[in-house]
Design an enzyme around this catalytic site. Structure first.
Site, PDB file in Angstrom:
ATOM      1  N   ASN A  88      17.821   4.400   1.680  1.00  0.00           N
ATOM      2  CA  ASN A  88      17.927   3.214   0.844  1.00  0.00           C
ATOM      3  C   ASN A  88      19.265   2.505   1.069  1.00  0.00           C
ATOM      4  O   ASN A  88      20.052   2.901   1.921  1.00  0.00           O
ATOM      5  CB  ASN A  88      17.718   3.599  -0.629  1.00  0.00           C
ATOM      6  N   HIS A  97      40.248  15.757   7.939  1.00  0.00           N
ATOM      7  CA  HIS A  97      41.659  15.418   8.078  1.00  0.00           C
ATOM      8  C   HIS A  97      42.500  16.506   7.418  1.00  0.00           C
ATOM      9  O   HIS A  97      42.076  17.110   6.436  1.00  0.00           O
ATOM     10  CB  HIS A  97      41.972  14.087   7.389  1.00  0.00           C
ATOM     11  N   GLY A 145      20.413   9.217  -5.239  1.00  0.00           N
ATOM     12  CA  GLY A 145      21.391   8.137  -5.154  1.00  0.00           C
ATOM     13  C   GLY A 145      22.808   8.581  -5.495  1.00  0.00           C
ATOM     14  O   GLY A 145      23.026   9.364  -6.410  1.00  0.00           O
ATOM     15  N   ALA A 148      21.002  13.129  -7.967  1.00  0.00           N
ATOM     16  CA  ALA A 148      21.830  11.934  -7.884  1.00  0.00           C
ATOM     17  C   ALA A 148      23.269  12.249  -8.289  1.00  0.00           C
ATOM     18  O   ALA A 148      23.511  12.992  -9.237  1.00  0.00           O
ATOM     19  CB  ALA A 148      21.255  10.839  -8.775  1.00  0.00           C
TER      20      ALA A 148
END
Length: 184
Positions: free
Chosen positions: A83, A113, A140, A158
């Protein structure tokens, strides 16, 4: 080319290498071009994805906008759907199986890093691959961190932050994501 090979193998590499910068800039242009294609022109969108990604199928569907660093290190299976605002830092391979669904605003990151500022400031980096199995749904706003493997038949809730491997046949949620339900 040497720094690129070190990067995808997970070795420390110079992130300011001229060839890497060239590849990053090409991919930025490719992402921009993909994001400018009319959303209903599915054929043009799919053709651009097949040019950008390391592996994709004719039924790959990524809603615009989509962002990635290299593109060629992303491998998606059959019937893949992502999405809005899928972001992938694909310094190492990102491999996703068949029948996977990615919710809006999901990030998958392979770049690493140093936590020591002096080391980080040298622009020396390394990357760890991300592997996602078949029939996975990532809700999401979820974040998948470097080196994670997610098994088959998994739902990631989510907003979850996946910092370690998730086994097959489970539902995992939270920050850090933890298994809350076994499906088998």
């Amino acid at each position: 080319m040497v720094e690129y090979q070190k990067m995808v193998r997970g070795e420390e590499y110079n992130a300011c290498d001229a060839y890497l910068i060239q590849l990053l800039n090409k991919c930025k242009d490719d992402c921009w071009e993909y994001n400018q294609i009319r959303p209903t022109d599915l054929q043009a969108r799919n053709l651009k994805l097949q040019q950008m990604l390391g592996t994709s199928e004719t039924d790959t569907f990524i809603v615009q906008p989509f962002w990635c660093d290299y593109g060629t290190n992303i491998h998606v299976g059959k019937r893949f759907f992502a999405n809005f605002n899928w972001t992938v830092l694909d310094e190492a391979p990102v491999t996703i199986g068949d029948d996977c669904f990615i919710g809006p605003n999901v990030g998958i990151y392979t770049a690493c890093h140093s936590t020591i500022p002096e080391e980080r400031n040298t622009r020396r980096e390394w990357a760890k691959p991300v592997t996602i199995g078949h029939s996975v749904w990532i809700g999401g706003g979820a974040t998948i961190l470097p080196g994670v493997t997610i098994g088959d038949n998994v739902t990631i809730g989510a907003g979850s932050v996946v910092v370690s491997d998730i086994p097959s046949d489970v539902v995992a949620v939270g920050n850090p994501a933890r298994v809350i339900k076994h499906l088998k």
